[in-house]
Scaffold this motif. Structure first.
Motif, short mmCIF file in Angstrom:
data_model
loop_
_atom_site.label_atom_id
_atom_site.label_comp_id
_atom_site.label_asym_id
_atom_site.label_seq_id
_atom_site.Cartn_x
_atom_site.Cartn_y
_atom_site.Cartn_z
N CYS A 168 0.83 -1.21 0.00
CA CYS A 168 0.00 0.00 0.00
C CYS A 168 0.87 1.26 0.00
CB CYS A 168 -0.91 0.00 1.23
SG CYS A 168 -0.10 -0.62 2.73
N CYS A 169 2.04 1.18 0.60
CA CYS A 169 2.88 2.37 0.83
C CYS A 169 4.25 2.28 0.17
CB CYS A 169 3.07 2.58 2.33
SG CYS A 169 1.52 2.96 3.18
N CYS A 219 1.43 -3.32 7.71
CA CYS A 219 2.19 -2.21 7.11
C CYS A 219 2.59 -1.23 8.21
CB CYS A 219 1.38 -1.50 6.04
SG CYS A 219 2.23 -0.02 5.41
N CYS A 222 1.17 2.42 7.69
CA CYS A 222 -0.27 2.57 7.96
C CYS A 222 -0.60 2.39 9.44
CB CYS A 222 -1.07 1.54 7.17
SG CYS A 222 -1.11 1.84 5.40
#
Ligand SMILES: [Zn+2]
Length: 246
Positions: A168-169, A219, A222
């Protein structure tokens, strides 16, 4: 107050002689921006805070000695022989030992720690793996050292991949310059890569079985329980550690 690991792995749960855990940022004594369980001497925190925090981790693991390294995003692997005082080596990114009582500690803020255990030969390893470590394939370097020194069979080795920067990052705008083409299938959306999945692939290419690999799937950017360099550059380091119990 005693400390417990924030994340442990099911794959190691039935190994009574093994201690391990990923320790998030809570439960220590360091002030902001290192609050509070910072285990790095290299980020600007007071050394006495770091010593105190590391003692908490060591007690939680039940090991007598803690060995870490000033990690450099390289691919050098150290084999730890007899060690009866805590030590921080320099310039290594992976640690291996067969000595009971010695816990191997990797310091993190988005990079992966990859914990390895060979239950047949009673050998453990802990790998620091950021994207440069993935490109250098420090995973393969560590497994070949385990084979050379301890005659480990990768088909028996269990692996656990810690909380780390998730896909996601993990944006790599310059990935065509930074990453090899072998990583391109792990691009999950524009310029975002799944590095824990790349590690799982590299582990399997080194001979591990897929069912012997567990990924934390947390994560660190996050989830604010973990230190993240991408979220804030001035921050602490959390740790993942593994040790054979005496
Ligand atoms: Zn994320």
């Amino acid at each position: 107050m005693s400390l417990c690991a924030a994340h442990t792995f099911a794959i190691f749960a039935d190994q009574a002689a093994l201690s391990h855990g990923c320790f998030h940022r809570h439960g220590g004594i360091s002030p902001a921006p290192y609050d509070s369980l910072n285990i790095s001497f290299g980020v600007g925190d007071e050394p006495e805070n770091v010593h105190h925090n590391r003692a908490l981790v060591k007690r939680a693991l039940g090991c007598s000695t803690l060995v870490s390294t000033r990690q450099v995003h390289g691919d050098k692997v150290a084999v730890i022989e007899a060690m009866d005082v805590d030590a921080e080596l320099d310039g290594y990114d992976a640690l291996i030992t067969a000595k009971p009582g010695v816990a191997l500690l990797i310091q993190q803020a988005d990079c992966q720690a990859i914990l390895l255990h060979d239950p047949q030969n009673r050998v453990i390893a802990n790998i620091h793996c950021g994207w440069r470590g993935s490109v250098a394939n420090i995973i393969a370097a560590t497994l070949s050292q385990m084979m050379d020194t301890f005659n480990c069979n990768p088909a028996h080795v269990q692996a656990a991949i810690s909380p780390a920067l998730g896909s996601c990052c993990a944006e790599f705008i310059n990935y065509k310059k930074e990453l090899p083409e072998a990583f391109y299938p792990f691009e999950v959306k524009d310029n975002h890569f799944d590095f824990p999945a790349i590690s799982a692939m590299q582990l399997q290419k080194s001979g591990l079985k897929a069912q012997h690999i567990e990924v934390a799937d947390i994560c660190t950017r996050c989830n604010h329980d973990w230190f993240s360099f991408r979220r804030r550059h001035e921050t602490g380091r959390f740790c993942s550690a593994i040790g054979l119990l005496p």
